[in-house]
Design a protein around this motif. Structure first.
Motif, PDB file in Angstrom:
ATOM      1  N   VAL A 149      13.863   7.691  50.099  1.00 38.10           N
ATOM      2  CA  VAL A 149      15.153   7.703  49.419  1.00 38.10           C
ATOM      3  C   VAL A 149      15.231   6.488  48.502  1.00 38.10           C
ATOM      4  N   ALA A 150      16.279   6.416  47.692  1.00 38.11           N
ATOM      5  CA  ALA A 150      16.437   5.332  46.718  1.00 38.11           C
ATOM      6  C   ALA A 150      17.035   4.093  47.373  1.00 38.11           C
ATOM      7  N   TRP A 151      16.270   3.478  48.280  1.00 35.73           N
ATOM      8  CA  TRP A 151      16.658   2.226  48.920  1.00 35.73           C
ATOM      9  C   TRP A 151      15.637   1.172  48.558  1.00 35.73           C
ATOM     10  N   ASP A 152      16.101  -0.074  48.405  1.00 35.32           N
ATOM     11  CA  ASP A 152      15.161  -1.166  48.185  1.00 35.32           C
ATOM     12  C   ASP A 152      14.633  -1.664  49.532  1.00 35.32           C
ATOM     13  N   THR A 153      13.855  -2.723  49.526  1.00 40.07           N
ATOM     14  CA  THR A 153      13.233  -3.212  50.764  1.00 40.07           C
ATOM     15  C   THR A 153      14.256  -3.720  51.772  1.00 40.07           C
ATOM     16  N   GLN A 154      15.453  -4.051  51.311  1.00 43.38           N
ATOM     17  CA  GLN A 154      16.507  -4.535  52.208  1.00 43.38           C
ATOM     18  C   GLN A 154      17.422  -3.411  52.693  1.00 43.38           C
ATOM     19  N   GLY A 155      17.151  -2.175  52.259  1.00 42.93           N
ATOM     20  CA  GLY A 155      17.970  -1.039  52.673  1.00 42.93           C
ATOM     21  C   GLY A 155      19.210  -0.824  51.825  1.00 42.93           C
ATOM     22  N   ARG A 156      19.268  -1.505  50.673  1.00 43.50           N
ATOM     23  CA  ARG A 156      20.410  -1.335  49.768  1.00 43.50           C
ATOM     24  C   ARG A 156      20.156  -0.157  48.844  1.00 43.50           C
ATOM     25  N   PRO A 157      21.167   0.694  48.618  1.00 43.34           N
ATOM     26  CA  PRO A 157      21.004   1.817  47.684  1.00 43.34           C
ATOM     27  C   PRO A 157      20.719   1.305  46.273  1.00 43.34           C
ATOM     28  N   VAL A 158      19.852   2.021  45.575  1.00 40.52           N
ATOM     29  CA  VAL A 158      19.494   1.664  44.202  1.00 40.52           C
ATOM     30  C   VAL A 158      20.007   2.763  43.267  1.00 40.52           C
ATOM     31  N   GLY A 159      20.617   2.370  42.168  1.00 45.28           N
ATOM     32  CA  GLY A 159      21.002   3.316  41.126  1.00 45.28           C
ATOM     33  C   GLY A 159      22.113   4.280  41.503  1.00 45.28           C
ATOM     34  N   LEU A 160      23.143   3.794  42.166  1.00 44.02           N
ATOM     35  CA  LEU A 160      24.254   4.678  42.518  1.00 44.02           C
ATOM     36  C   LEU A 160      24.783   5.368  41.253  1.00 44.02           C
ATOM     37  N   GLY A 161      24.805   6.689  41.256  1.00 43.53           N
ATOM     38  CA  GLY A 161      25.278   7.455  40.103  1.00 43.53           C
ATOM     39  C   GLY A 161      24.271   7.562  38.972  1.00 43.53           C
ATOM     40  N   ASP A 162      23.088   6.963  39.121  1.00 44.80           N
ATOM     41  CA  ASP A 162      22.064   6.969  38.074  1.00 44.80           C
ATOM     42  C   ASP A 162      20.810   7.645  38.623  1.00 44.80           C
ATOM     43  N   HIS A 163      20.676   8.939  38.346  1.00 41.60           N
ATOM     44  CA  HIS A 163      19.564   9.709  38.919  1.00 41.60           C
ATOM     45  C   HIS A 163      18.202   9.204  38.467  1.00 41.60           C
ATOM     46  N   GLU A 164      18.120   8.729  37.236  1.00 41.93           N
ATOM     47  CA  GLU A 164      16.836   8.216  36.756  1.00 41.93           C
ATOM     48  C   GLU A 164      16.419   6.969  37.542  1.00 41.93           C
ATOM     49  N   ALA A 165      17.353   6.041  37.757  1.00 44.54           N
ATOM     50  CA  ALA A 165      17.048   4.826  38.519  1.00 44.54           C
ATOM     51  C   ALA A 165      16.673   5.174  39.957  1.00 44.54           C
ATOM     52  N   GLN A 166      17.342   6.172  40.532  1.00 44.45           N
ATOM     53  CA  GLN A 166      17.014   6.601  41.890  1.00 44.45           C
ATOM     54  C   GLN A 166      15.611   7.191  41.942  1.00 44.45           C
ATOM     55  N   ALA A 167      15.269   8.014  40.944  1.00 40.45           N
ATOM     56  CA  ALA A 167      13.928   8.621  40.907  1.00 40.45           C
ATOM     57  C   ALA A 167      12.848   7.559  40.769  1.00 40.45           C
TER      58      ALA A 167
END
Length: 101
Positions: free
Chosen positions: A47-65
């Motif tokens: 999933v789109a989490w960084d190494t600390q477990g924080r969500p990445v790219g909320l609302g930004d599908h490209e950043a999540q991908a």
């Protein structure tokens, strides 16, 4: 965490690893599982989490991908290391993507 698998009638050791470059929320799952003597790796869903477990790219599908692709690269690099070390081969080619901001 190890274990064994039956493959082609042989009992083979199983390697379970969660590399530090991937967040493991519970510590109860393995991000990468390989079987010694086999060239097959199982990667957990990413999933789109960084190494600390924080969500990445909320609302930004490209950043999540991009983050998910980065996580898959990290998991597959770990799997290649496990497969290469258990088979006696050294080194592997590695395809990388830019790290998300």
């Amino acid at each position: 965490m190890g274990g064994y698998a039956l493959l082609k009638g042989l009992i083979m050791p199983v390697n379970r690893v969660s590399p530090p470059s991937l967040h493991n929320p519970s510590g109860r799952i393995s991000q990468v599982v390989t079987v010694e003597g086999a060239r097959l790796a199982h990667l957990s869903g990413q999933v789109a989490w960084d190494t600390q477990g924080r969500p990445v790219g909320l609302g930004d599908h490209e950043a999540q991908a991009v983050q998910i692709a980065h996580n898959l690269d990290a998991a597959s690099a770990c799997a290649r290391c496990l497969v290469c070390s258990s088979s006696g081969r050294v080194g592997s080619s590695m395809r990388t993507r830019p790290k998300p901001q």
